[in-house]
Scaffold this active site. Sequence first.
Site, PDB file in Angstrom:
ATOM      1  CG  ASP A  91      -2.052   0.987   1.122  1.00 49.63           C
ATOM      2  OD1 ASP A  91      -1.760   2.203   0.965  1.00 49.63           O
ATOM      3  OD2 ASP A  91      -3.218   0.592   1.200  1.00 49.63           O
ATOM      4  CD  GLN A 137     -14.695  -0.391  -2.598  1.00 46.64           C
ATOM      5  OE1 GLN A 137     -15.898  -0.510  -2.351  1.00 46.64           O
ATOM      6  NE2 GLN A 137     -14.078  -1.114  -3.509  1.00 46.64           N
ATOM      7  CG  ASN A 156     -12.373  -0.730   3.832  1.00 46.75           C
ATOM      8  OD1 ASN A 156     -12.708  -1.261   4.887  1.00 46.75           O
ATOM      9  ND2 ASN A 156     -11.280   0.000   3.732  1.00 46.75           N
ATOM     10  CG  HIS A 161      -6.672  -2.918   3.271  1.00 42.52           C
ATOM     11  ND1 HIS A 161      -5.897  -1.801   3.073  1.00 42.52           N
ATOM     12  CD2 HIS A 161      -7.877  -2.632   2.714  1.00 42.52           C
ATOM     13  CE1 HIS A 161      -6.606  -0.876   2.441  1.00 42.52           C
ATOM     14  NE2 HIS A 161      -7.810  -1.356   2.206  1.00 42.52           N
ATOM     15  CG  HIS A 182      -8.539  -3.227  -2.287  1.00 38.84           C
ATOM     16  ND1 HIS A 182      -9.466  -2.466  -2.964  1.00 38.84           N
ATOM     17  CD2 HIS A 182      -8.303  -2.577  -1.130  1.00 38.84           C
ATOM     18  CE1 HIS A 182      -9.765  -1.395  -2.243  1.00 38.84           C
ATOM     19  NE2 HIS A 182      -9.084  -1.446  -1.124  1.00 38.84           N
TER      20      HIS A 182
HETATM   21  P1  AMP Z   1      -9.646   1.247   0.417  1.00 38.63           P
HETATM   22  O1  AMP Z   1      -9.772   2.507   1.244  1.00 38.63           O
HETATM   23  O2  AMP Z   1     -10.006   0.002   1.157  1.00 38.63           O
HETATM   24  O3  AMP Z   1     -10.354   1.382  -0.913  1.00 38.63           O
HETATM   25  O4  AMP Z   1      -8.098   1.100   0.149  1.00 38.63           O
HETATM   26  C1  AMP Z   1      -7.450   1.629  -0.948  1.00 38.63           C
HETATM   27  C2  AMP Z   1      -5.994   1.610  -0.603  1.00 38.63           C
HETATM   28  O5  AMP Z   1      -5.266   1.736  -1.818  1.00 38.63           O
HETATM   29  C3  AMP Z   1      -5.560   2.781   0.285  1.00 38.63           C
HETATM   30  O6  AMP Z   1      -5.025   2.263   1.490  1.00 38.63           O
HETATM   31  C4  AMP Z   1      -4.507   3.510  -0.548  1.00 38.63           C
HETATM   32  O7  AMP Z   1      -3.415   3.962   0.210  1.00 38.63           O
HETATM   33  C5  AMP Z   1      -4.093   2.456  -1.556  1.00 38.63           C
HETATM   34  N1  AMP Z   1      -3.620   2.969  -2.827  1.00 38.63           N
HETATM   35  C6  AMP Z   1      -4.176   3.924  -3.608  1.00 38.63           C
HETATM   36  N2  AMP Z   1      -3.442   4.123  -4.721  1.00 38.63           N
HETATM   37  C7  AMP Z   1      -2.402   3.254  -4.657  1.00 38.63           C
HETATM   38  C8  AMP Z   1      -1.287   2.959  -5.492  1.00 38.63           C
HETATM   39  N3  AMP Z   1      -1.088   3.603  -6.647  1.00 38.63           N
HETATM   40  N4  AMP Z   1      -0.405   2.007  -5.099  1.00 38.63           N
HETATM   41  C9  AMP Z   1      -0.582   1.359  -3.933  1.00 38.63           C
HETATM   42  N5  AMP Z   1      -1.621   1.567  -3.098  1.00 38.63           N
HETATM   43  C10 AMP Z   1      -2.518   2.503  -3.444  1.00 38.63           C
END
Ligand code: AMP
Length: 145
Positions: free
Chosen positions: A32, A95, A88, A103, A101
């Site tokens: 992440d 989300q 999420n 975590h 995805h």
């Molecule tokens: P969610 O809030 O469950 O949708 O999680 C999305 C996650 O994706 C967040 O923790 C972000 O920090 C992560 N994220 C967003 N863009 C990128 C990226 N380009 N590379 C890696 N992680 C990312």
Amino acid sequence: MRDETCIFCKIIADEIPSYTIYEDEEFRVILDVNPASKGHALILPKEHYANIYEIEEELAGRAMRLAKKLAVHMTKVLACDGFNLLQNNHQTAGQTVFHFHMHLIPRYKNAKNSDILIWNHENFTPEEMEEVKNALKCSRDSEQG
Ligand code: AMP
Ligand code: ZN
């Protein structure tokens, strides 16, 4: 099965760089970019599904299987003291990227942000608990989808 506007689809296609820690035919696992802790990683199915409601049941099962393997591997390598799995769905649930995805969040004793993932409790009366229990009760053969 790709969404042209999706950042995770772009990562999977190598159009955006990522710190990839695992890859097979179905999944890519990346760090992440805004980690909650050292080693915070995301399991991404290579096919685009927006959330838990859209993803194929069998694929979701295989994602959980991979989560189990990686939790063991990451705990060994990182010597973390605990581990959270988080997934999420929809904006209301936090989300922000609308490509399913999971975590993988290693947790460390005495970490600065040790209160991540702690929520306030809500109180319900026994009647309310009974009501929601009755509404939710289901069996293996119930139609859930
Ligand atoms: P969610 O809030 O469950 O949708 O999680 C999305 C996650 O994706 C967040 O923790 C972000 O920090 C992560 N994220 C967003 N863009 C990128 C990226 N380009 N590379 C890696 N992680 C990312
Ligand atoms: Zn996508």
